[in-house]
Design a protein around this motif. Structure first.
Motif, PDB file in Angstrom:
ATOM      1  N   ASP A 101       0.784  -1.171   0.066  1.00  0.00           N
ATOM      2  CA  ASP A 101       0.053   0.022   0.170  1.00  0.00           C
ATOM      3  C   ASP A 101       0.899   1.347   0.186  1.00  0.00           C
ATOM      4  O   ASP A 101       2.133   1.092   0.121  1.00  0.00           O
ATOM      5  CB  ASP A 101      -1.063   0.075   1.183  1.00  0.00           C
ATOM      6  N   HIS A 102       0.354   2.345   0.020  1.00  0.00           N
ATOM      7  CA  HIS A 102       1.170   3.595  -0.047  1.00  0.00           C
ATOM      8  C   HIS A 102       1.938   3.731   0.952  1.00  0.00           C
ATOM      9  O   HIS A 102       3.347   4.126   0.760  1.00  0.00           O
ATOM     10  CB  HIS A 102       0.147   4.887  -0.055  1.00  0.00           C
ATOM     11  N   LYS A 103       1.757   3.322   2.345  1.00  0.00           N
ATOM     12  CA  LYS A 103       2.592   3.304   3.560  1.00  0.00           C
ATOM     13  C   LYS A 103       3.667   2.737   3.433  1.00  0.00           C
ATOM     14  O   LYS A 103       4.836   3.073   3.662  1.00  0.00           O
ATOM     15  CB  LYS A 103       1.504   3.066   4.708  1.00  0.00           C
ATOM     16  N   LEU A 104       3.462   1.285   2.814  1.00  0.00           N
ATOM     17  CA  LEU A 104       4.579   0.347   2.849  1.00  0.00           C
ATOM     18  C   LEU A 104       5.329   0.791   1.580  1.00  0.00           C
ATOM     19  O   LEU A 104       6.788   0.584   1.561  1.00  0.00           O
ATOM     20  CB  LEU A 104       4.213  -1.109   2.619  1.00  0.00           C
ATOM     21  N   ALA A 105       4.906   1.214   0.684  1.00  0.00           N
ATOM     22  CA  ALA A 105       5.564   1.757  -0.582  1.00  0.00           C
ATOM     23  C   ALA A 105       6.803   2.622  -0.139  1.00  0.00           C
ATOM     24  O   ALA A 105       7.911   2.929  -0.635  1.00  0.00           O
ATOM     25  CB  ALA A 105       4.650   2.215  -1.716  1.00  0.00           C
ATOM     26  N   ASP A 106       6.222   3.874   0.641  1.00  0.00           N
ATOM     27  CA  ASP A 106       7.076   4.856   0.971  1.00  0.00           C
ATOM     28  C   ASP A 106       8.291   4.378   1.878  1.00  0.00           C
ATOM     29  O   ASP A 106       9.206   4.812   1.667  1.00  0.00           O
ATOM     30  CB  ASP A 106       6.098   5.877   1.738  1.00  0.00           C
ATOM     31  N   LYS A 107       7.853   3.587   2.808  1.00  0.00           N
ATOM     32  CA  LYS A 107       8.922   2.844   3.746  1.00  0.00           C
ATOM     33  C   LYS A 107       9.831   1.823   3.170  1.00  0.00           C
ATOM     34  O   LYS A 107      11.052   2.020   3.491  1.00  0.00           O
ATOM     35  CB  LYS A 107       8.191   1.963   4.817  1.00  0.00           C
ATOM     36  N   THR A 108       9.577   1.042   1.975  1.00  0.00           N
ATOM     37  CA  THR A 108      10.454   0.303   1.325  1.00  0.00           C
ATOM     38  C   THR A 108      11.225   0.860   0.298  1.00  0.00           C
ATOM     39  O   THR A 108      12.195   0.158  -0.149  1.00  0.00           O
ATOM     40  CB  THR A 108       9.812  -1.050   0.992  1.00  0.00           C
ATOM     41  N   GLY A 109      10.513   2.060  -0.403  1.00  0.00           N
ATOM     42  CA  GLY A 109      11.024   2.533  -1.618  1.00  0.00           C
ATOM     43  C   GLY A 109      10.555   1.858  -2.884  1.00  0.00           C
ATOM     44  O   GLY A 109      11.385   2.023  -4.128  1.00  0.00           O
ATOM     45  N   LEU A 110       9.647   0.852  -2.544  1.00  0.00           N
ATOM     46  CA  LEU A 110       9.190  -0.222  -3.689  1.00  0.00           C
ATOM     47  C   LEU A 110       7.846   0.425  -4.269  1.00  0.00           C
ATOM     48  O   LEU A 110       7.226   1.221  -3.673  1.00  0.00           O
ATOM     49  CB  LEU A 110       8.985  -1.352  -3.206  1.00  0.00           C
ATOM     50  N   PRO A 111       7.656   0.196  -5.615  1.00  0.00           N
ATOM     51  CA  PRO A 111       6.428   0.617  -6.086  1.00  0.00           C
ATOM     52  C   PRO A 111       5.030   0.265  -5.498  1.00  0.00           C
ATOM     53  O   PRO A 111       4.801  -1.228  -5.230  1.00  0.00           O
ATOM     54  CB  PRO A 111       6.496  -0.042  -7.629  1.00  0.00           C
ATOM     55  N   GLU A 112       4.164   1.170  -5.396  1.00  0.00           N
ATOM     56  CA  GLU A 112       2.904   0.946  -4.879  1.00  0.00           C
ATOM     57  C   GLU A 112       2.086  -0.179  -5.492  1.00  0.00           C
ATOM     58  O   GLU A 112       2.163   0.151  -6.866  1.00  0.00           O
ATOM     59  CB  GLU A 112       2.081   2.031  -4.531  1.00  0.00           C
ATOM     60  N   GLY A 113       1.474  -1.018  -5.135  1.00  0.00           N
ATOM     61  CA  GLY A 113       0.705  -1.994  -5.926  1.00  0.00           C
ATOM     62  C   GLY A 113       1.370  -3.337  -6.048  1.00  0.00           C
ATOM     63  O   GLY A 113       0.806  -4.333  -6.523  1.00  0.00           O
ATOM     64  N   GLU A 114       2.650  -3.312  -6.219  1.00  0.00           N
ATOM     65  CA  GLU A 114       3.324  -4.612  -6.279  1.00  0.00           C
ATOM     66  C   GLU A 114       3.008  -5.568  -5.369  1.00  0.00           C
ATOM     67  O   GLU A 114       2.857  -5.334  -4.278  1.00  0.00           O
ATOM     68  CB  GLU A 114       4.693  -4.433  -6.541  1.00  0.00           C
ATOM     69  N   GLU A 115       3.342  -6.947  -5.681  1.00  0.00           N
ATOM     70  CA  GLU A 115       3.201  -8.116  -4.669  1.00  0.00           C
ATOM     71  C   GLU A 115       4.529  -8.210  -4.138  1.00  0.00           C
ATOM     72  O   GLU A 115       5.552  -8.732  -5.253  1.00  0.00           O
ATOM     73  CB  GLU A 115       2.687  -9.213  -5.305  1.00  0.00           C
ATOM     74  N   TRP A 116       4.853  -8.432  -3.137  1.00  0.00           N
ATOM     75  CA  TRP A 116       6.229  -9.025  -2.466  1.00  0.00           C
ATOM     76  C   TRP A 116       5.830  -9.932  -1.309  1.00  0.00           C
ATOM     77  O   TRP A 116       4.998  -9.803  -0.647  1.00  0.00           O
ATOM     78  CB  TRP A 116       7.097  -7.589  -2.045  1.00  0.00           C
ATOM     79  N   LEU A 117       7.032 -10.765  -1.177  1.00  0.00           N
ATOM     80  CA  LEU A 117       6.858 -11.614   0.224  1.00  0.00           C
ATOM     81  C   LEU A 117       7.507 -11.028   1.256  1.00  0.00           C
ATOM     82  O   LEU A 117       8.591 -10.378   1.278  1.00  0.00           O
ATOM     83  CB  LEU A 117       7.938 -12.793  -0.052  1.00  0.00           C
ATOM     84  N   GLN A 118       6.695 -10.831   2.402  1.00  0.00           N
ATOM     85  CA  GLN A 118       6.885 -10.082   3.725  1.00  0.00           C
ATOM     86  C   GLN A 118       7.338 -10.975   4.874  1.00  0.00           C
ATOM     87  O   GLN A 118       6.486 -11.917   4.909  1.00  0.00           O
ATOM     88  CB  GLN A 118       5.812  -9.330   4.018  1.00  0.00           C
ATOM     89  N   VAL A 119       8.593 -10.707   5.243  1.00  0.00           N
ATOM     90  CA  VAL A 119       8.802 -11.699   6.479  1.00  0.00           C
ATOM     91  C   VAL A 119       9.176 -10.690   7.683  1.00  0.00           C
ATOM     92  O   VAL A 119       9.944  -9.774   7.741  1.00  0.00           O
ATOM     93  CB  VAL A 119      10.247 -12.280   5.872  1.00  0.00           C
ATOM     94  N   LEU A 120       8.538 -10.880   8.731  1.00  0.00           N
ATOM     95  CA  LEU A 120       8.287 -10.017   9.927  1.00  0.00           C
ATOM     96  C   LEU A 120       8.676 -10.897  11.238  1.00  0.00           C
ATOM     97  O   LEU A 120       8.602 -11.994  11.286  1.00  0.00           O
ATOM     98  CB  LEU A 120       6.813  -9.478  10.045  1.00  0.00           C
ATOM     99  N   GLY A 121       9.864  -9.967  11.861  1.00  0.00           N
ATOM    100  CA  GLY A 121      10.373 -10.792  13.001  1.00  0.00           C
ATOM    101  C   GLY A 121      11.082  -9.906  13.983  1.00  0.00           C
ATOM    102  O   GLY A 121      11.257  -8.708  13.460  1.00  0.00           O
ATOM    103  N   PHE A 122      11.739 -10.274  14.906  1.00  0.00           N
ATOM    104  CA  PHE A 122      12.511  -9.533  16.025  1.00  0.00           C
ATOM    105  C   PHE A 122      13.915 -10.376  16.200  1.00  0.00           C
ATOM    106  O   PHE A 122      13.948 -11.626  16.331  1.00  0.00           O
ATOM    107  CB  PHE A 122      11.957  -9.359  17.192  1.00  0.00           C
ATOM    108  N   ARG A 123      15.043  -9.468  16.314  1.00  0.00           N
ATOM    109  CA  ARG A 123      16.254  -9.811  16.482  1.00  0.00           C
ATOM    110  C   ARG A 123      16.533  -9.812  17.965  1.00  0.00           C
ATOM    111  O   ARG A 123      16.345  -8.783  18.575  1.00  0.00           O
ATOM    112  CB  ARG A 123      17.506  -9.412  15.693  1.00  0.00           C
ATOM    113  N   ARG A 124      17.183 -10.979  18.557  1.00  0.00           N
ATOM    114  CA  ARG A 124      17.527 -10.988  20.045  1.00  0.00           C
ATOM    115  C   ARG A 124      18.866 -11.434  20.044  1.00  0.00           C
ATOM    116  O   ARG A 124      19.467 -12.367  19.495  1.00  0.00           O
ATOM    117  CB  ARG A 124      16.367 -11.738  20.758  1.00  0.00           C
ATOM    118  N   THR A 125      19.559 -11.045  21.260  1.00  0.00           N
ATOM    119  CA  THR A 125      20.866 -11.281  21.434  1.00  0.00           C
ATOM    120  C   THR A 125      20.692 -12.806  22.344  1.00  0.00           C
ATOM    121  O   THR A 125      19.478 -13.328  22.703  1.00  0.00           O
ATOM    122  CB  THR A 125      21.693 -10.500  22.506  1.00  0.00           C
ATOM    123  N   GLU A 126      21.744 -13.841  22.191  1.00  0.00           N
ATOM    124  CA  GLU A 126      21.450 -15.052  22.755  1.00  0.00           C
ATOM    125  C   GLU A 126      21.180 -14.945  24.350  1.00  0.00           C
ATOM    126  O   GLU A 126      20.882 -15.794  24.684  1.00  0.00           O
ATOM    127  CB  GLU A 126      22.893 -15.714  22.476  1.00  0.00           C
TER     128      GLU A 126
END
Length: 235
Positions: A101-126
């Motif tokens: 969407d418009h918000k994610l396109a602005d955040k990623t610098g990618l074209p609005e309306g395109e399909e991408w595989l999104q992977v979400l998560g968090f990094r933790r120290t051991e």
């Protein structure tokens, strides 16, 4: 110092990537036409800058930047990105195909309306339960099949895509910006809402001009430092 600077430039340019052995003392003596003492002093300079470590019987090895207290990145070449996350554990929360969407396109610098595989998560120290930051991956639809094995994968994702699809990342554009922690993210990161944070966006490009993946890493200000060395080489 001339020998140290030449070796440092080669490390910066990826001639000797993280984990690689640099030439032996004898080889360096011949290359620079200097004594063993001079070579050892050059290697000492590199060790003091944290670029290499010397181990008896193992030679001199190019090292990634490490820290116990925070997430410190000393990135000098694409090869150094292979060391990204070696001191942390990436826990994936969600993998799905999305339409930007418009918000994610602005955040990623990618074209609005395109399909991408999104992977979400968090990094933790051991050793710490509190995340050092949130990591978002946006992977080109052409390589989305990599999502099937990500839950079993450890380490950076882009080398996995390179191996699976015969691709080669030739350029990485990095942008670092100040941002504020959202209400939803504040609970996950255990920091105050609207507190200061850094947002690091990296776009990985392959030779045909396509973007292979975009990563967006959000770190509370107290949990991230970026280290970069600039040099002047005279011709």
């Amino acid at each position: 110092m001339q020998a140290a600077l030449e070796l440092k430039e080669e490390i910066v340019n990826g001639v000797y990537p993280v984990g690689a052995l640099i030439p032996t003392e004898d080889e360096l003596c011949k290359r620079f036409s200097v004594s063993r003492y001079t070579v050892r002093e050059a290697l000492r300079v590199l060790r003091e800058e944290g670029l290499v470590s010397s181990r008896r019987g193992a030679g001199t090895i190019v090292e990634p930047s490490r820290s116990r207290d925070t997430d410190i990145h000393k990135v000098m070449s694409i090869n150094d990105l292979l060391a990204f996350g070696t001191d942390t554990r990436y826990a994936i929360d969600a993998i799905k195909m999305i339409t930007l969407d418009h918000k994610l396109a602005d955040k990623t610098g990618l074209p609005e309306g395109e399909e991408w595989l999104q992977v979400l998560g968090f990094r933790r120290t051991e050793n710490e339960g509190v995340p050092v930051g949130q990591s978002e991956y946006y992977i080109n639809r052409a390589f989305a099949a990599v999502g099937r094995i990500l839950l079993r994968h450890q380490g950076p994702i882009f080398p996995l895509i390179e191996d699976m699809f015969g691709q080669s990342v030739c350029e990485v554009h990095q942008q670092i910006a100040a941002t504020l922690i959202s209400k939803a993210l504040s609970a996950e990161l255990n920091v105050k809402e609207n507190s200061a944070a850094l947002e690091i966006r990296r776009s990985y490009k392959i030779p045909d001009g396509r973007i292979l993946q975009v990563t967006v890493n959000t770190h509370p200000a107290s949990r991230y430092r970026h280290s970069m060395t600039l040099q002047r080489f005279r011709s």
